[in-house]
Design an enzyme around this catalytic site. Structure first.
Site, PDB file in Angstrom:
ATOM      1  N   LYS A  75      12.289  80.597  52.062  1.00 25.53           N
ATOM      2  CA  LYS A  75      13.168  81.740  52.355  1.00 25.53           C
ATOM      3  C   LYS A  75      14.604  81.260  52.283  1.00 25.53           C
ATOM      4  O   LYS A  75      14.941  80.213  52.875  1.00 25.53           O
ATOM      5  CB  LYS A  75      12.837  82.265  53.758  1.00 25.53           C
ATOM      6  N   SER A 121      11.866  90.275  57.559  1.00 17.96           N
ATOM      7  CA  SER A 121      12.863  89.957  56.559  1.00 17.96           C
ATOM      8  C   SER A 121      12.407  88.926  55.533  1.00 17.96           C
ATOM      9  O   SER A 121      13.029  88.813  54.480  1.00 17.96           O
ATOM     10  CB  SER A 121      14.136  89.448  57.248  1.00 17.96           C
ATOM     11  N   SER A 148       9.615  88.582  61.500  1.00 21.29           N
ATOM     12  CA  SER A 148       9.923  88.472  60.073  1.00 21.29           C
ATOM     13  C   SER A 148       8.985  87.621  59.248  1.00 21.29           C
ATOM     14  O   SER A 148       9.087  87.622  58.033  1.00 21.29           O
ATOM     15  CB  SER A 148      11.341  87.943  59.881  1.00 21.29           C
TER      16      SER A 148
HETATM   17  N1  GLN Z   1      12.841  93.085  61.616  1.00 23.66           N
HETATM   18  C1  GLN Z   1      13.432  92.431  62.742  1.00 23.66           C
HETATM   19  C2  GLN Z   1      14.925  92.622  62.726  1.00 23.66           C
HETATM   20  O1  GLN Z   1      15.426  93.241  61.841  1.00 23.66           O
HETATM   21  C3  GLN Z   1      13.052  90.999  62.773  1.00 23.66           C
HETATM   22  C4  GLN Z   1      13.903  90.135  61.950  1.00 23.66           C
HETATM   23  C5  GLN Z   1      13.473  88.710  61.946  1.00 23.66           C
HETATM   24  O2  GLN Z   1      12.437  88.355  62.523  1.00 23.66           O
HETATM   25  N2  GLN Z   1      14.306  87.901  61.345  1.00 23.66           N
HETATM   26  O3  GLN Z   1      15.608  92.151  63.595  1.00 23.66           O
END
Ligand code: GLN
Length: 456
Positions: free
Chosen positions: A45, A121, A145
């Site tokens: 990532k 994400s 994420s």
């Molecule tokens: N979807 C969650 C957010 O937008 C989690 C993001 C993540 O785990 N980096 O904060």
């Protein structure tokens, strides 16, 4: 997408948008089957820094053009284990999102249905593993994420205990919640990846902890006899897709048939998780992102007439809308007069959530829940409604607030052929039980062997 050739020239993946090197599938699969990462490609990532070779963008214009002078600890450890860093994958800008639509580099699509999101994400990493571009990938999990995109893309996604893996070289989002996580097609592969990257790194990350590191693959005994599994009733709420609920309840029955004891448990403060996450996470993010000022990293607008203008213009042009929204929210909840009402209160509720998990884990070994309320949604479906987008993380956020290990494992498909994920959460430092349960469940099905494009 994945090729039989050992050609290592760079290839563009049409489905994921990631740049990934081709690899020798057979050799790397043999190594992986033996628990080795020797020459096994791992996609990364693009919020985890890799020295020199790759730009580190965090999918943001503000880091353009930034190349890290050092490797993240997880990258260093992967290299020591013989793995090949095969490419960087797309994400929501600074890991803020649940759909990989908030990327300055463009959207990533779900390999199972290209009109749908891969989750986020870490959507690029999940899509890369699902489509066969890479057998393994690293992501980060601050509120889900890794697990949420794993569920949407039909792969395994694991978030270890907070402190198990060094955060050094992970571009910081919310430091008390961030944790590196791993993707693979099978629980066993994820255990191998975890083995390679786990361990303390006191010199660079004071929150990494010197805990004994078990042999994670050895934990995969296939035996769940006497295992105590809790089904938290607050995770089976209105609005959850019936096929998702059914898959999880069926999994509970299967574990029971294999000798586990399944009981209903209650985590009443879970319902506040999203609300307090969206106070704590923006607060920490706003402070972490203050460093992007047009002076130290990446983008610096050329035509600013003063230092203040350099800050303001660079941040205005460099950050996307979602990042700006969170910086504003975070700055607000930390400001004088609101700090006590929001931030401090949220931290108090977070402690209660932690205590509730501690209590429940006196009686059960592992918790079984859905990973997400629904399967993958359509591209664009939630982009105008941040609250609906945020609710996607309702089942994954609690493990981050409490620092617990949690996994998403494929649990079948809905009527539209979209993957369903189930989540298992464990006690702090007890990755072994989470992995063991996930593996025992996985071994009763062949979902992990299915790929997008297979006839259904
Ligand atoms: N979807 C969650 C957010 O937008 C989690 C993001 C993540 O785990 N980096 O904060």
């Amino acid at each position: 997408m994945s090729s039989q050739s050992s050609d290592v020239s760079r290839q563009t993946s049409d489905s994921t948008g990631a740049y990934l090197n081709r690899y020798d599938v057979k050799a790397s699969m043999d190594a992986l089957a033996n628990g080795s990462l020797k020459d096994v490609p791992v996609a990364i990532k693009d919020i985890i820094v890799v020295a020199n070779d790759y730009p580190s963008t965090a999918a943001s214009k503000i880091l353009e053009p930034f190349k890290s002078p050092y490797d993240a600890t997880v990258i260093k450890k992967l290299s020591e284990a013989g793995a090949v860093i095969t490419g960087k994958t797309n994400l929501d800008e600074f890991a803020m999102g649940s759909s990989t639509e908030n990327s300055a580099l463009g959207k990533t699509v779900n390999p199972w249905d290209e009109s749908r999101v891969p989750g986020g994400s870490s959507g690029g990493s999940a899509a890369a593993v699902a489509s066969g571009d890479a057998p393994l990938a690293l992501g980060t999990d601050t509120g889900g994420s890794v697990r949420q995109p794993a569920a949407f893309c039909g792969v395994v996604g694991f978030k270890p205990t907070y402190g198990r893996v060094s955060r050094y070289g992970l571009v910081a989002m919310a430091s008390s919640l961030d944790q590196a996580g791993m993707f693979g097609r099978k629980v066993e592969d994820v255990a191998t990846l975890l083995q390679a990257v786990a361990g303390p790194d006191q010199e660079h990350d004071a929150t990494s902890v010197d805990q004994p590191i078990p042999d994670f693959r050895k934990a995969l005994t296939g035996d769940v006899k006497g295992l105590k599994v809790g089904l938290p009733k607050e995770y089976f709420i209105d609005g959850i897709q019936s096929e998702v609920e059914k898959a999880v309840r069926t999994a509970a029955d299967e574990l029971k048939a294999a000798g586990a004891e399944v009981t209903e448990v209650s985590l009443p403060h879970t319902k506040y998780s999203i609300a307090i996450y969206y106070i704590i996470m923006p607060a920490e993010s706003s402070s972490n992102l203050a460093r992007y000022d047009g002076i130290r990293y990446g983008l610096s607008v050329p035509d600013a007439t003063s230092l203040l203008d350099t800050y303001l213009e660079t941040r205005e042009q460099g950050f996307g809308d979602e990042v700006k929204r969170r910086i504003m929210l975070g700055t607000y909840v930390l400001s004088a007069g609101y700090y006590d009402a929001y931030y401090k209160k949220a931290e108090a509720v977070r402690s209660v959530i932690r205590q509730e998990f501690d209590e429940v884990f006196k009686n059960v070994d592992v918790l079984l829940t859905p990973t997400t309320p629904t399967t993958a949604f359509k591209i664009g479906e939630k982009t105008d409604d941040p609250l609906r987008m945020y609710l996607n993380d309702i089942f994954t956020v609690p493990a981050n607030l409490a620092g617990l290990p949690a996994i998403s494992v494929p649990a079948g498909f809905d009527k539209q052929g979209l993957p369903i994920g189930l989540q298992l959460m464990g006690k702090q430092w007890d990755e072994e039980t989470v992995l063991r349960t996930a593996h025992a469940y996985e071994s009763k099905h062949d979902w992990h062997a299915k790929s997008p494009g297979d006839s259904k």
